[in-house]
Design a protein around this motif. Structure first.
Motif, mmCIF file in Angstrom:
data_model
loop_
_atom_site.group_PDB
_atom_site.id
_atom_site.type_symbol
_atom_site.label_atom_id
_atom_site.label_comp_id
_atom_site.label_asym_id
_atom_site.label_seq_id
_atom_site.Cartn_x
_atom_site.Cartn_y
_atom_site.Cartn_z
ATOM 1 N N ALA A 212 9.005 5.785 5.320
ATOM 2 C CA ALA A 212 9.169 6.467 4.029
ATOM 3 C C ALA A 212 9.662 5.501 2.964
ATOM 4 C CB ALA A 212 10.140 7.642 4.175
ATOM 5 N N ARG B 78 0.524 8.896 -4.372
ATOM 6 C CA ARG B 78 0.466 10.261 -3.842
ATOM 7 C C ARG B 78 -0.291 11.269 -4.717
ATOM 8 N NH1 ARG B 78 4.607 13.050 -2.953
ATOM 9 N NH2 ARG B 78 4.143 13.817 -0.878
ATOM 10 N N TYR C 211 7.477 7.412 0.440
ATOM 11 C CA TYR C 211 6.031 7.201 0.408
ATOM 12 C C TYR C 211 5.538 6.841 -0.991
ATOM 13 C CZ TYR C 211 6.555 9.061 5.023
ATOM 14 O OH TYR C 211 6.967 9.243 6.312
ATOM 15 N N MET D 159 3.962 3.129 0.172
ATOM 16 C CA MET D 159 2.592 3.616 0.404
ATOM 17 C C MET D 159 1.798 3.581 -0.898
ATOM 18 S SD MET D 159 1.374 7.309 1.952
ATOM 19 C CE MET D 159 0.955 7.955 0.313
#
Lengths: 442, 442
Positions: free
Chosen positions: B60, B310, B382, B386
């Protein structure tokens, strides 16, 4: 078993795949000099009315060796950020051969020095045009036009029309006139880029809109149509007819010349077209799992979203090819597989349906197991440069260039854990309560 | 103008936003120690029958300072790759407090040394179980179960069921028995993780399936339910009732204990729950553009896909808040905006519709212009870990920790261009044909 055609390797042989994997480890990107050269030849010879300049779109694959190769082949460059310009210049590119078209353009000392060195600037908004004008009054400038329509594989690849923030909206041209006038700027180029994987018909309409704008501004010498040109990657893909639309655009420019006496030059900014099929991602298969009779058989590989986001991000299909761990006399029979990457997120799947990322679409591949290789083709553009780098703390893969003589050269070494954490700092009071574990430090 | 409620800052004040931007530059991630501590307290006090272990999910947000903070707060850790384990150990974490659950698990010297040092291993496939058994016969082991169903915000976040490659398919338990027996392994933990943003009802069913499996294997001591717990981020989000499902799971474990005399411990692996609302991304607004009366007004910021994927990747909504460049006595009136990032791809938009990335959904924000700030909330999980790092050659943003006393500490310095290209190599014959540009080298 299936009658569906099975994809095959693009430029690597199965022996190459095994050699590259053994020499450089997996996952690894392999780029092919010969394919790159062929692409440059093809696009450079497209029909044009009064000359064609090809600018390689740096963001497709910005590795220094690739940039230098395009430089040696005589191309100019399209940069999408000032960082890309700095990076290309560092690789040896003359700033005067770069056109900067960016969402983010801040006229700080770095950008001003590049402009002094000849960097060409394309204003993506009226504010950018004003800022440029204040910084370099009396200079030459381009504008990027949003013609009011666009086209792309999906909305996220459609960079014209009301849903797109790129370029100057076609109804705001009076603001452009005002900005040019108040700073004494000369508009020398109209740029437009309607999207990626676009319909050629829409491209021709966008070219017509750009040429129409050139009518309004007598100083315009060049029309730049951006990139996004389709390639044939899958067996099922049609061979795109680039000469067709190029001839139509040349026709428009010819008519414009007859009417106005002005000969407009054409610029194209291919990234995918030059690099997509010139790159392959070699991965190793680690596992084969199944989710039962109503489910799928999954090949699990040692790469994934960390190297290639396109299938999961917007459902862009990539040819997938399995290669046996050792040479075998006969090809293996086909099986239907889903292919899953190594990241801990269900989205790490290479076998999504076209433009429908929420649906899995198993593909026919030569039967394979753990230890065999899986090659992701069409892996040269927007893979290494547009991935979830370091997700799950996986290091960046190596990049290798296959030279014309067939030899493989490392052009980017695999990242180390030291490099991943190089910029991290821990406040003193938070450091290592479990000091007994310090002897495991790498 | 709109009656739609406007989101507000989570833990930063407008003055904080301006201070952070000035001290550390933008874009920048800011994490909040106090929010992290509150999350640890809340999740650690969820109802459980016979004890609860919380493992922070490293993927995360794996920054060393954050990992050390969770260590100091007494949490254990969930790693999704051996790289994450190495990274955590390097930050000072005892390997014995880490459970590795990975798609990619290769039993090389590095992994074997970590196992010797106490790392716990969770087999995600029968092959992994076999490999582990061969490497460490007679040892303790966990398995990850795919119970045959899952739940998540979208398919790409659904990690159970026939479309998911994670874990051992529930119909393959006889293969597990065979592997355990042939290597003398002791199954001590059943792990399952149905997805992220899942329905709590599905989680309870998965817990029941894991407990049922514990009935079959008398050595099981622990049930691990993974992560993916919802948080309230937007004003419109309901407050999730985690105590509700935890009480149901505790009830199941209580009944199991009555029936079998065995007291199962519970493990949870939150990442989003602990970090999402403990992180904010501070960006600067560079431009405001419009696509006409049928289009949108776009705020363009100096961050984007390079920091937060995201919204564009799976339509995950994030609260967005504008902050004036200078303190102002009155809040500004609301306007409806789309927010576009700095990357040259139409997908770089933060205002997508929920779970529908192809549709733009403008949001009401306090009126803002170039020079003001835009804060992306729910930015702690994230996001930094990410993202499309280095796309368009933008450097990784800095990360800052806000300590309990309100002071801001740099925990990751902004990346430099030198670092981005550090591993690149150019074959000698391709180097710098435009040598005259070498004096522009940074």
């Amino acid at each position: 078993m299936t009658a569906e055609p099975i994809e095959s390797l693009k430029f690597l042989t199965p022996d190459d795949v095994r050699e590259v994997a053994q020499c450089f480890g997996t996952p690894v990107f392999v780029y092919d000099e010969q394919t790159i050269e062929a692409g440059v030849r093809t696009i450079s010879s497209l029909p044009s009315a009064f000359g064609l300049t090809v600018r390689y779109s740096l963001k497709a694959c910005p590795s220094a060796a690739i940039v230098c190769l395009f430089d040696r082949l005589g191309l100019c460059f399209d940069a999408s950020s000032v960082w890309e310009v700095h990076r290309a210049v560092r690789a040896g590119i003359d700033p005067a051969r770069i056109l900067l078209t960016a969402q983010q353009a801040v006229f700080d000392d770095g950008l001003l020095a590049l402009l002094d060195a000849g960097l060409q600037f394309d204003a993506g908004s009226v504010r950018q045009l004003e800022d440029y004008g204040r910084a370099r009054p009396g200079g030459d400038v381009s504008i990027r036009l949003n013609p009011g329509f666009g086209s792309g594989l999906v909305r996220r690849l459609t960079s014209g029309g009301p849903e797109s923030s790129f370029g100057i909206w076609h109804e705001a041209i009076h603001d452009v006139e005002r900005a040019l006038e108040s700073h004494g700027l000369r508009l020398v180029r109209v740029h437009t880029h309607v999207g990626s994987g676009h319909d050629p018909g829409v491209l021709v309409r966008a070219a017509a809109a750009a040429i129409e704008l050139a009518r309004r501004f007598a100083t315009v010498q060049t029309v730049n149509l951006g990139g996004g040109y389709r390639v044939k990657a899958l067996l099922a893909d049609p061979e795109p007819d680039h000469a067709g639309w190029a001839a139509m655009v040349a026709g428009e420019m010819g008519r414009f010349a007859v009417e106005t006496g002005r000969e407009l030059a054409l610029e194209l900014e291919p990234g995918t077209y030059l690099m997509a099929n010139a790159g392959s991602i070699v991965t190793k298969i680690l596992d084969v799992t199944t989710t039962g009779s109503a489910g799928h058989t999954f090949l699990k590989i040692d790469g994934g979203l960390t190297e290639i986001l396109r299938p999961s991000y917007y459902g862009a299909p990539h040819p997938l090819v399995t290669v046996a761990a050792q040479a075998e006399p006969e090809p293996r029979p086909a099986e239907r597989y889903c292919v899953a990457g190594h990241c801990c997120i269900a989205g790490d799947v290479l076998t999504t349906a076209v433009a429908d990322v929420e649906r899995l679409a198993p593909v026919a591949l030569g039967r394979a197991g753990a230890g065999d290789y899986l090659v992701v083709e069409r892996g040269g553009a927007y893979c290494s440069s547009m991935a979830m780098r370091n997700f799950n703390s996986y290091p960046d893969a190596a990049e290798v260039l296959r030279r014309r003589d067939g030899s493989f050269h490392l052009i980017r070494a695999r990242q180390t854990l030291d490099q991943i954490v190089a910029n991290e700092r821990v406040p003193a009071d938070l450091r290592s309560v479990s000091t007994e574990s310090s002897h495991y430090l790498a």
